[in-house]
Motif scaffolding. Structure first.
Motif, PDB file in Angstrom:
ATOM      1  N   SER A 149       0.830  -1.207   0.000  1.00  0.00           N
ATOM      2  CA  SER A 149       0.000   0.000   0.000  1.00  0.00           C
ATOM      3  C   SER A 149       0.867   1.261   0.000  1.00  0.00           C
ATOM      4  CB  SER A 149      -0.965   0.009   1.190  1.00  0.00           C
ATOM      5  OG  SER A 149      -0.249   0.004   2.407  1.00  0.00           O
ATOM      6  N   ASP A 150       2.012   1.217   0.694  1.00  0.00           N
ATOM      7  CA  ASP A 150       2.926   2.363   0.680  1.00  0.00           C
ATOM      8  C   ASP A 150       3.477   2.598  -0.727  1.00  0.00           C
ATOM      9  OD1 ASP A 150       2.587   2.675   3.408  1.00  0.00           O
ATOM     10  OD2 ASP A 150       4.363   1.493   3.915  1.00  0.00           O
ATOM     11  N   TYR A 151       3.818   1.508  -1.396  1.00  0.00           N
ATOM     12  CA  TYR A 151       4.306   1.570  -2.779  1.00  0.00           C
ATOM     13  C   TYR A 151       3.245   2.187  -3.697  1.00  0.00           C
ATOM     14  CZ  TYR A 151       4.825  -0.756  -7.420  1.00  0.00           C
ATOM     15  OH  TYR A 151       4.875  -1.058  -8.751  1.00  0.00           O
ATOM     16  N   ALA A 152       2.001   1.722  -3.563  1.00  0.00           N
ATOM     17  CA  ALA A 152       0.909   2.235  -4.390  1.00  0.00           C
ATOM     18  C   ALA A 152       0.689   3.722  -4.146  1.00  0.00           C
ATOM     19  CB  ALA A 152      -0.368   1.442  -4.126  1.00  0.00           C
ATOM     20  N   ASP A 153       0.691   4.113  -2.882  1.00  0.00           N
ATOM     21  CA  ASP A 153       0.480   5.533  -2.538  1.00  0.00           C
ATOM     22  C   ASP A 153       1.613   6.401  -3.098  1.00  0.00           C
ATOM     23  OD1 ASP A 153      -1.815   4.857  -1.199  1.00  0.00           O
ATOM     24  OD2 ASP A 153      -0.903   4.945   0.803  1.00  0.00           O
ATOM     25  N   PHE A 154       2.835   5.893  -3.027  1.00  0.00           N
ATOM     26  CA  PHE A 154       3.984   6.660  -3.508  1.00  0.00           C
ATOM     27  C   PHE A 154       3.874   6.914  -5.011  1.00  0.00           C
ATOM     28  CE2 PHE A 154       8.304   6.997  -5.217  1.00  0.00           C
ATOM     29  CZ  PHE A 154       8.833   7.997  -4.413  1.00  0.00           C
ATOM     30  N   LEU A 155       3.584   5.858  -5.783  1.00  0.00           N
ATOM     31  CA  LEU A 155       3.479   6.021  -7.228  1.00  0.00           C
ATOM     32  C   LEU A 155       2.336   6.956  -7.598  1.00  0.00           C
ATOM     33  CD1 LEU A 155       4.156   2.444  -8.662  1.00  0.00           C
ATOM     34  CD2 LEU A 155       5.746   4.328  -8.367  1.00  0.00           C
ATOM     35  N   ASN A 156       1.201   6.785  -6.935  1.00  0.00           N
ATOM     36  CA  ASN A 156       0.060   7.654  -7.239  1.00  0.00           C
ATOM     37  C   ASN A 156       0.348   9.106  -6.867  1.00  0.00           C
ATOM     38  OD1 ASN A 156      -1.927   5.981  -8.476  1.00  0.00           O
ATOM     39  ND2 ASN A 156      -2.275   4.977  -6.522  1.00  0.00           N
ATOM     40  N   GLY A 191       7.955  -0.246 -14.462  1.00  0.00           N
ATOM     41  CA  GLY A 191       6.940  -0.386 -15.496  1.00  0.00           C
ATOM     42  C   GLY A 191       5.626   0.230 -15.066  1.00  0.00           C
ATOM     43  N   MET A 192       5.313   0.146 -13.793  1.00  0.00           N
ATOM     44  CA  MET A 192       4.055   0.689 -13.287  1.00  0.00           C
ATOM     45  C   MET A 192       4.033   2.210 -13.391  1.00  0.00           C
ATOM     46  SD  MET A 192       1.140  -0.291 -12.059  1.00  0.00           S
ATOM     47  CE  MET A 192       1.398  -1.907 -11.315  1.00  0.00           C
ATOM     48  N   LEU A 193       5.136   2.862 -13.034  1.00  0.00           N
ATOM     49  CA  LEU A 193       5.182   4.322 -13.108  1.00  0.00           C
ATOM     50  C   LEU A 193       5.087   4.780 -14.565  1.00  0.00           C
ATOM     51  CD1 LEU A 193       5.418   7.012 -11.711  1.00  0.00           C
ATOM     52  CD2 LEU A 193       7.887   6.660 -11.495  1.00  0.00           C
ATOM     53  N   ALA A 194       5.722   4.050 -15.472  1.00  0.00           N
ATOM     54  CA  ALA A 194       5.602   4.373 -16.897  1.00  0.00           C
ATOM     55  C   ALA A 194       4.153   4.245 -17.347  1.00  0.00           C
ATOM     56  CB  ALA A 194       6.503   3.451 -17.717  1.00  0.00           C
ATOM     57  N   ALA A 195       3.475   3.184 -16.919  1.00  0.00           N
ATOM     58  CA  ALA A 195       2.068   2.983 -17.294  1.00  0.00           C
ATOM     59  C   ALA A 195       1.202   4.136 -16.789  1.00  0.00           C
ATOM     60  CB  ALA A 195       1.572   1.657 -16.729  1.00  0.00           C
ATOM     61  N   LEU A 203      -3.721  11.434 -11.298  1.00  0.00           N
ATOM     62  CA  LEU A 203      -4.644  10.703 -12.159  1.00  0.00           C
ATOM     63  C   LEU A 203      -6.111  10.784 -11.718  1.00  0.00           C
ATOM     64  CD1 LEU A 203      -2.424   7.600 -12.840  1.00  0.00           C
ATOM     65  CD2 LEU A 203      -3.565   8.903 -14.621  1.00  0.00           C
ATOM     66  N   LYS A 204      -6.359  11.320 -10.542  1.00  0.00           N
ATOM     67  CA  LYS A 204      -7.732  11.285 -10.031  1.00  0.00           C
ATOM     68  C   LYS A 204      -8.684  12.176 -10.829  1.00  0.00           C
ATOM     69  CE  LYS A 204      -6.533   9.620  -5.483  1.00  0.00           C
ATOM     70  NZ  LYS A 204      -6.599   9.769  -4.014  1.00  0.00           N
ATOM     71  N   VAL A 217      -2.423  -0.466  -6.931  1.00  0.00           N
ATOM     72  CA  VAL A 217      -2.118   0.850  -7.496  1.00  0.00           C
ATOM     73  C   VAL A 217      -3.366   1.488  -8.118  1.00  0.00           C
ATOM     74  CG1 VAL A 217      -0.776   2.074  -9.255  1.00  0.00           C
ATOM     75  CG2 VAL A 217       0.311   0.285  -7.878  1.00  0.00           C
ATOM     76  N   PHE A 218      -4.203   0.684  -8.753  1.00  0.00           N
ATOM     77  CA  PHE A 218      -5.342   1.218  -9.503  1.00  0.00           C
ATOM     78  C   PHE A 218      -6.608   1.353  -8.659  1.00  0.00           C
ATOM     79  CE2 PHE A 218      -2.458   0.453 -12.785  1.00  0.00           C
ATOM     80  CZ  PHE A 218      -2.934   0.910 -13.999  1.00  0.00           C
ATOM     81  N   GLU A 219      -6.565   0.892  -7.423  1.00  0.00           N
ATOM     82  CA  GLU A 219      -7.766   0.845  -6.575  1.00  0.00           C
ATOM     83  C   GLU A 219      -8.472   2.201  -6.469  1.00  0.00           C
ATOM     84  OE1 GLU A 219      -8.916  -0.887  -2.152  1.00  0.00           O
ATOM     85  OE2 GLU A 219      -6.884  -0.170  -2.543  1.00  0.00           O
ATOM     86  N   SER A 220      -7.694   3.270  -6.339  1.00  0.00           N
ATOM     87  CA  SER A 220      -8.291   4.585  -6.107  1.00  0.00           C
ATOM     88  C   SER A 220      -8.426   5.421  -7.381  1.00  0.00           C
ATOM     89  CB  SER A 220      -7.426   5.365  -5.101  1.00  0.00           C
ATOM     90  OG  SER A 220      -6.113   5.575  -5.632  1.00  0.00           O
ATOM     91  N   LEU A 221      -8.126   4.828  -8.537  1.00  0.00           N
ATOM     92  CA  LEU A 221      -8.096   5.590  -9.785  1.00  0.00           C
ATOM     93  C   LEU A 221      -9.383   5.416 -10.585  1.00  0.00           C
ATOM     94  CD1 LEU A 221      -4.400   4.817 -10.846  1.00  0.00           C
ATOM     95  CD2 LEU A 221      -5.284   6.766  -9.553  1.00  0.00           C
TER      96      LEU A 221
END
Length: 455
Positions: free
Chosen positions: A157-164, A343-347, A169-170, A193-197
């Motif tokens: 979850s920390d990783y996901a929050d950091f990338l977002n 790859g996730m940050l690029a996406a 994107l919201k 990562v996509f949960e909140s998008l």
């Protein structure tokens, strides 16, 4: 003590990789862990974060590696299931060394270790792997140290929050996003990562399965994109994303099911960074399209060309304080991600660009696709140097310039066309890449050069 020749086959230029049960087993990785920890202890480091992918052998190998690390008095943070860029995130935020158990896109029987120092600084042959190998050959004498501790930590979850937090994107328009995780770690990270998008994610092969029952987790091979291409069209998706096994690379498919060149993605992301950081440096390897340095220059940035390979890219990122770097193989590097690839940050950057326009992806990307390319064509060659010399000799009348940064890169007279021929570091192969204004030009150049290589 271990045999150097056997180690040479497994401890390679950038990582450790081999067939489980033949080249790699728990005893072997325990020794690698001890050697890595011994090296780190000499540098006054205290902690190693360990993550692993979904391959059947990965959890046991990660545990054995941890035993080797703690035997040298260093502490271990076990991250459990983890994408490679998630491990880099841990090494960056926790400021500790890291070890990722994965064989990336290789078939199921393989496994390996990607090592880094604190801050996600890569460990390659010249920056630690050779020393680790020497320590394993000489044998690591038992030391009178208190064994380190092992703790477990979930950082998803920390990783996901950091990338977002890095990509806004919201406010994006809603998008239908098809994702092929190839039964790899994208199935673990994408939901978080996509949960909140504001995206409707259509999952394909999200079940974690290191036997890869549907197709290999190597989207660089066109046959492994076929399922996603069909899926995008069937689902009426705006975009398709394909991750490799450890999810550090991401390939993109447009709404028509056509693959988007990684060079075009590199140019798009470079433009986004130059809007945010004017006049900064962008790194690209010598096989990316000429579009990339053209776009960078047009937007006031400084393009820097480098050899193929993540160790060269990351070194250049640091040396030039570059904000972004990209490779033709869909590795994308970010200064704000410790110069590591994600790859996730690029996406997320591609989705942000698409979400800000009403254009379909194919139309958006057209401006970043100025040339036609052959893709990488491999030929088995006994004497790679002789083949390269023959190419230069036989095409001499048509050559405008040559450079030897990585193999030979040839600019042809009176045209935008160029080609690169370089030797594989690990196999008796020559790799050919060609780019020109038209497909016909590309075909003609490929035929001429291959005619020399394969004569």
């Amino acid at each position: 003590m271990r045999n150097r020749e056997a180690l040479d086959a497994v401890i390679k230029a950038y990582d450790v990789r081999g067939v489980v049960g033949e080249d790699i087993d728990e005893a072997f990785v325990r020794d690698v862990g001890a050697a890595f920890a011994s090296l780190l202890r000499e540098e006054n480091e205290t902690t190693v974060a360990i993550g692993h992918d979904m391959r059947p052998s990965s959890p046991q190998l990660a545990d054995a590696f941890a035993e080797g690390v703690t035997s040298q008095g260093l502490d271990v943070i076990q991250l459990g299931l983890c994408a490679t860029d998630q491990l880099y995130f841990a090494a960056g935020t926790l400021n500790c060394a890291g070890a990722m158990f994965t064989a990336s896109h290789n078939p199921a029987q393989y496994n390996g270790i990607k090592l880094c120092r604190k801050g996600a600084t890569p460990v390659g042959e010249a920056t630690g792997l050779a020393t680790i190998k020497n320590k394993m050959v000489e044998g690591i004498a038992p030391d009178d140290v208190t064994p380190g501790t092992v703790t477990h930590r979930d950082i998803l979850s920390d990783y996901a929050d950091f990338l977002n937090g890095l990509v806004g994107l919201k406010e994006s328009r809603p998008l239908v996003v098809a994702v092929d995780a190839a039964n790899g770690m994208g199935g673990h990270t994408v939901p978080a990562v996509f949960e909140s998008l504001p995206f409707d994610v259509r999952p394909l092969y999200f079940e974690l399965d290191g036997t890869f029952p549907n197709h290999e987790a190597n989207p660089l091979d066109p046959k492994n994109l076929v399922d996603l291409q069909k899926f995008v069209v069937e689902q009426g998706a705006d975009i398709g994303l394909a991750f490799d096994g450890d999810a550090d690379r991401c390939f993109v498919v447009d709404e028509k099911g056509a693959p988007v060149s990684p060079s075009a993605i590199c140019a798009l992301i470079a433009e986004r960074y130059l809007e945010k950081f004017p006049s900064e440096t962008i790194i690209h390897n010598l096989i990316t399209s000429k579009t990339v340095p053209e776009i960078v220059t047009e937007h006031g940035g400084k393009p820097v060309r480098t050899r193929v390979g993540h160790s060269f890219i990351k070194a250049q990122m640091a040396e030039h304080a570059a904000v972004f770097g990209g490779e033709h193989s869909a590795h994308y590097y970010f200064q704000e991600f410790w110069n590591a690839d994600s790859g996730m940050l690029a996406a997320l950057h591609v989705l942000a660009a698409l979400g800000q326009t009403d254009k379909p992806l194919s139309e958006l990307m057209a401006q970043y696709s100025r040339y036609h390319a052959s893709g990488e064509i491999n030929s088995t060659v006994a004497d790679q140097q002789a083949s390269q010399e023959a190419i230069l000799e036989q095409l001499a009348d048509d050559i405008e310039s040559v450079d030897h940064l990585d193999g030979v890169t040839v600019q042809l007279k009176g045209t935008d066309a160029w080609f690169n021929v370089r030797a594989s570091n690990t196999e008796p192969l020559l790799r050919l890449n060609v780019e020109a204004k038209t497909e016909d030009e590309v075909t003609q150049i490929v035929d001429r050069v291959l005619g020399i290589i394969r004569a």
